[in-house]
Design an enzyme around this catalytic site. Structure first.
Site, mmCIF file in Angstrom:
data_model
loop_
_atom_site.group_PDB
_atom_site.id
_atom_site.type_symbol
_atom_site.label_atom_id
_atom_site.label_comp_id
_atom_site.label_asym_id
_atom_site.label_seq_id
_atom_site.Cartn_x
_atom_site.Cartn_y
_atom_site.Cartn_z
ATOM 1 N N SER A 98 21.636 43.342 55.129
ATOM 2 C CA SER A 98 20.312 42.703 55.058
ATOM 3 C C SER A 98 19.747 42.573 53.651
ATOM 4 C CB SER A 98 19.322 43.468 55.939
ATOM 5 O OG SER A 98 19.577 43.187 57.301
ATOM 6 N N LYS A 114 18.561 39.204 52.492
ATOM 7 C CA LYS A 114 17.231 38.648 52.767
ATOM 8 C C LYS A 114 16.359 38.589 51.511
ATOM 9 C CE LYS A 114 17.657 40.026 57.537
ATOM 10 N NZ LYS A 114 17.617 41.164 58.465
ATOM 11 N N SER A 167 12.871 43.144 58.435
ATOM 12 C CA SER A 167 14.272 42.705 58.418
ATOM 13 C C SER A 167 14.628 41.842 59.621
ATOM 14 C CB SER A 167 15.212 43.921 58.337
ATOM 15 O OG SER A 167 16.443 43.572 57.772
#
Length: 381
Positions: A54, A57, A109
């Site tokens: 993640s 991101k 997230s």
């Protein structure tokens, strides 16, 4: 201004960390970057391609902020609703402001928020990833091949600790990104989910670390635990990236050890905009703030080299850094007071040879004039 700058030269200090002070970390790759100067203070396998999970991101978030209108309403698709992993529970057909999606992406997230953002900009994850790779390449990435906006596993979805540090450094220049990246909790209202979002980064919330200003966590089975952390103390800003942590505990322990190492051994020094740097034939003046990283507790010396770069040396005479001066003005020659050039040794010798003959000639001419005057007087002229 010149006097002030010279005083700074005399008082700036640095210290190289002893080898025993350099932390041994368990994560497979890591980097410590001075946010302002861009200098690397520590690295381990920083150029190796890894799975970021993640942490992807961060790139998606800054891309969306810079390329979109934050007030735009984004229509959520069925594909966004059905994505695996962490979500903010978006519903198909729901319209959500782009700003809120970015908040859900970075704070909670949300993979569904990532898909909604990608489809809003480029129609699909694949097209968005192509544009995202082009975008981060302009920042300076070299090992990055994103395949989606969220970081769910794909064998070709890879990057490096160095690239993630560069992306984060770039993103932190944006005020809106900094606000979201540093948000600890946020009230969330969507069509079906009303709650408070809390950052997943434990050094921001559960186990606060002095100076932490933001962060992002990541995990998929193939990547292990990944972590990006930004922190600042006394004007020194640091980015720490750790990848391939065997456990969450390893990722956080490594991050804290690297933050301790950076803040205890280094500081960021500023050469302010407008500072005048003296040179033999003129001067340079900074046209922007210039930062460089230096260890603490030892003296430094500085000088301008022949190419016009400011070189900074430690007590051991080793070069700490060379500051590029593309943004400095060219030397300004001082013309108010003209100083004749000094003759060369050869010219001095020629002068010595010529002087006796020249002096005899002058004396003879004066004598001839005096004799001529006397004759004219005697003749009544």
């Amino acid at each position: 201004m010149v006097i002030v700058f010279i005083c700074l030269w005399q008082n700036w200090s640095y210290s190289k960390a002893n080898a025993s002070e350099i932390p041994v970390i368990n994560s497979g790759a890591a980097i410590v970057l001075d946010t302002k100067s861009g200098e690397v203070l520590f690295e381990k396998n920083a150029r190796e391609r890894k799975f970021p999970a993640s942490l992807t991101k961060i790139a998606t978030g800054i891309y969306a902020i810079e390329n979109g209108n934050l007030s735009d309403k984004v229509t959520v698709s069925e594909a966004a609703r059905e994505v695996d992993g962490t979500r903010v529970y978006l519903e198909p057909g729901e319209q959500v402001p782009l700003k809120q999606l970015i908040e859900g992406l970075l704070i909670n997230s949300g993979n569904d928020a990532g898909v909604a953002i990608a489809e809003h900009f480029d129609g699909s994850n694949e097209q968005f990833a192509k544009k995202l790779n082009e975008y981060v390449a302009r920042i300076g990435t070299q090992e990055t091949t994103f395949q989606n906006p969220h970081g769910l596993f794909d064998p070709n979805h890879q990057t490096s600790a160095r690239d993630l540090a560069l992306i984060t450094q770039y993103a932190l220049k944006n005020e809106e990104f900094r606000r979201i990246f540093g948000t600890k909790e946020l009230k969330w209202d969507s069509q079906t989910w009303h709650t408070t979002l809390f950052t997943h980064h434990k050094l921001m919330r559960e186990k606060p670390y002095d100076g932490v200003t933001g962060g992002k966590t990541g995990y998929v089975d193939e990547s292990g635990h990944t972590l990006v952390t930004s922190a600042e103390r006394a004007g020194t800003s640091i980015i720490v990236v750790t990848l391939e942590g065997a456990s969450q505990k390893d990722a956080y322990n490594d991050t804290k050890a690297l933050l301790d190492y950076a803040f205890e051994n280094f500081k960021t020094t500023l050469i302010p905009q407008g500072t005048t740097v003296p040179m033999d034939k003129g001067e340079y003046k900074t046209t922007r703030d210039v930062y460089f990283s230096q260890p603490v507790n030892q003296n430094v010396t500085m000088k301008m080299n022949a190419e016009g770069s400011l070189e900074i040396f430690g007590e051991d005479k080793n070069l700490i850094t060379s500051v590029k001066l593309e943004d400095f003005k060219q030397p300004i020659r001082k013309t108010a007071k003209m100083i004749p050039p000094k003759p060369s040794n050869e010219e001095k010798e020629d002068f010595k040879v010529l002087l006796p003959g020249t002096l005899i000639g002058i004396l003879a001419l004066i004598g001839a004039i005096i004799i001529g005057n006397r004759r004219r007087k005697s003749n009544g002229v």
